[in-house]
Design an enzyme around this catalytic site. Sequence first.
Site, PDB file in Angstrom:
ATOM      1  N   ARG A   1      44.412  51.227 -16.862  1.00 47.62           N
ATOM      2  CA  ARG A   1      43.245  50.863 -16.030  1.00 47.62           C
ATOM      3  C   ARG A   1      42.004  51.697 -16.355  1.00 47.62           C
ATOM      4  NH1 ARG A   1      44.062  53.249  -9.909  1.00 47.62           N
ATOM      5  NH2 ARG A   1      44.670  55.347 -10.494  1.00 47.62           N
TER       6      ARG A   1
ATOM      7  N   SER B   1      46.073  47.334  -5.892  1.00 42.40           N
ATOM      8  CA  SER B   1      46.379  48.557  -6.630  1.00 42.40           C
ATOM      9  C   SER B   1      46.335  48.276  -8.118  1.00 42.40           C
ATOM     10  CB  SER B   1      47.768  49.064  -6.245  1.00 42.40           C
ATOM     11  OG  SER B   1      48.184  50.033  -7.182  1.00 42.40           O
TER      12      SER B   1
ATOM     13  N   ARG C   1      31.902  46.630  16.711  1.00 43.43           N
ATOM     14  CA  ARG C   1      30.842  47.644  16.616  1.00 43.43           C
ATOM     15  C   ARG C   1      30.702  48.094  15.161  1.00 43.43           C
ATOM     16  NH1 ARG C   1      30.671  53.194  20.190  1.00 43.43           N
ATOM     17  NH2 ARG C   1      28.436  53.165  20.630  1.00 43.43           N
TER      18      ARG C   1
ATOM     19  N   ARG D   1      47.463  50.287 -10.145  1.00 42.86           N
ATOM     20  CA  ARG D   1      48.655  50.936 -10.699  1.00 42.86           C
ATOM     21  C   ARG D   1      49.853  49.984 -10.657  1.00 42.86           C
ATOM     22  NH1 ARG D   1      50.023  56.166  -7.795  1.00 42.86           N
ATOM     23  NH2 ARG D   1      50.891  56.846  -9.770  1.00 42.86           N
TER      24      ARG D   1
ATOM     25  N   ASN E   1      36.422  46.702  13.915  1.00 50.73           N
ATOM     26  CA  ASN E   1      36.058  46.245  15.261  1.00 50.73           C
ATOM     27  C   ASN E   1      34.592  45.811  15.229  1.00 50.73           C
ATOM     28  OD1 ASN E   1      34.250  48.412  16.135  1.00 50.73           O
ATOM     29  ND2 ASN E   1      36.079  49.713  16.175  1.00 50.73           N
TER      30      ASN E   1
ATOM     31  N   GLN F   1      43.472  47.683  -0.439  1.00 48.34           N
ATOM     32  CA  GLN F   1      42.851  47.141  -1.644  1.00 48.34           C
ATOM     33  C   GLN F   1      43.889  46.987  -2.746  1.00 48.34           C
ATOM     34  OE1 GLN F   1      39.801  49.733  -3.079  1.00 48.34           O
ATOM     35  NE2 GLN F   1      38.907  48.215  -4.437  1.00 48.34           N
TER      36      GLN F   1
ATOM     37  N   ARG G   1      24.635  46.933   5.084  1.00 47.87           N
ATOM     38  CA  ARG G   1      24.935  46.229   3.829  1.00 47.87           C
ATOM     39  C   ARG G   1      24.249  44.872   3.723  1.00 47.87           C
ATOM     40  NH1 ARG G   1      26.531  50.502   0.954  1.00 47.87           N
ATOM     41  NH2 ARG G   1      28.180  51.667   1.992  1.00 47.87           N
TER      42      ARG G   1
END
Length: 286
Positions: free
Chosen positions: A209, A139, A227, A141, A225, A137, A236
């Site tokens: 931030r 950053s 599954r 920072r 994967n 994801q 979701r």
Amino acid sequence: MNSIDACHVDVHHTLKGTPFLTEPGVVLLSRPEMLSDELATFLAGFDASLEFNDYLSDPVTLSPADALAKTAGQTCYASFGPKRTWNENAGRYFQNIKSSGHGSVLEHATFSMLFYGVSRSLTHELVRHRAGTAMSQISQRYVDGRVLRFVERPEFQSHPGLHTLFMSRIDRAAGEYEDLADLLEVVHRESLEGFKRTERRKIVNQAARASLPNEVEAPIVFSGNCRAWRHMLEARGSAHAEPEIRALFHKVLRILQSQAPMIFSDYRLEPNEQGVDEVATEFRKV
Ligand SMILES: Cc1cc2nc3c(=O)[nH]c(=O)nc-3n(C[C@H](O)[C@H](O)[C@H](O)COP(=O)(O)OP(=O)(O)OC[C@H]3O[C@@H](n4cnc5c(N)ncnc54)[C@H](O)[C@@H]3O)c2cc1C
């Protein structure tokens, strides 16, 4: 079905120029590939009377993800001969896999996607999924205000008052972030001397931030994967999920159904009693 590789979305700007997005964008970065030539060498090593060589001359071609999962499953019983389930009947084969809960063969096929136009609150929920996944994801920072964008929730888009508040809020948030970063540079000027530029930026950004809201955009590369993707689609894409993440997974479903029609064939979008479309299947959590 034609293969869908992306669901792109537009970037909008407030009058002051703050960028924002109004729905999730999805980019498929990678999908499985079947290297059948090498499989042929393995099959040729068995007695000719078994006719394993014919395994690769099946007249019906499956998508690479479906073919990979089917080959993995058929390896369990050395089902390579003429009495095996042929690709023409792959639908029945995958039905059996799902109804018997033998979902481990679906773990061989992995898809990686880049999600953008997704808020930090969405990715905070997404990263709770651990089994069979990998994620990277943005950053907050290392990345500074120049790539700052925001995400407008569906509720805010459909109400003029909420939309106006959103626009002024993100203008303010972008401005406050910039002011805070500038002031942190000044405050830390002496202690930052001698640090490399990247390190200095990190020290400033990790404090700045703190002022960013949940509706800041948080692009993320997410691999899973099949599954794991199935489990996430059910969790979701359901009416219990919140609208932003549900909208994302409805797009993920479109892409995955086009890439692996057999593995995801049982899913459909159905309205619940309140009229909310949700991902439905009779084979939950295979
Ligand atoms: C509608 C909704 C509301 C939610 N509300 C909240 C909330 O209020 N607060 C909150 O904290 N979270 C909440 N969550 C997050 C939820 O509790 C899970 O953390 C998240 O959905 C990840 O799913 P998972 O646990 O199935 O993990 P995944 O990593 O997706 O795992 C998939 C499956 O693998 C198995 N598995 C994975 N890890 C283990 C393990 N360590 N041990 C045994 N089996 C394992 C389980 O069968 C699991 O279902 C919510 C999720 C949804 C969908």
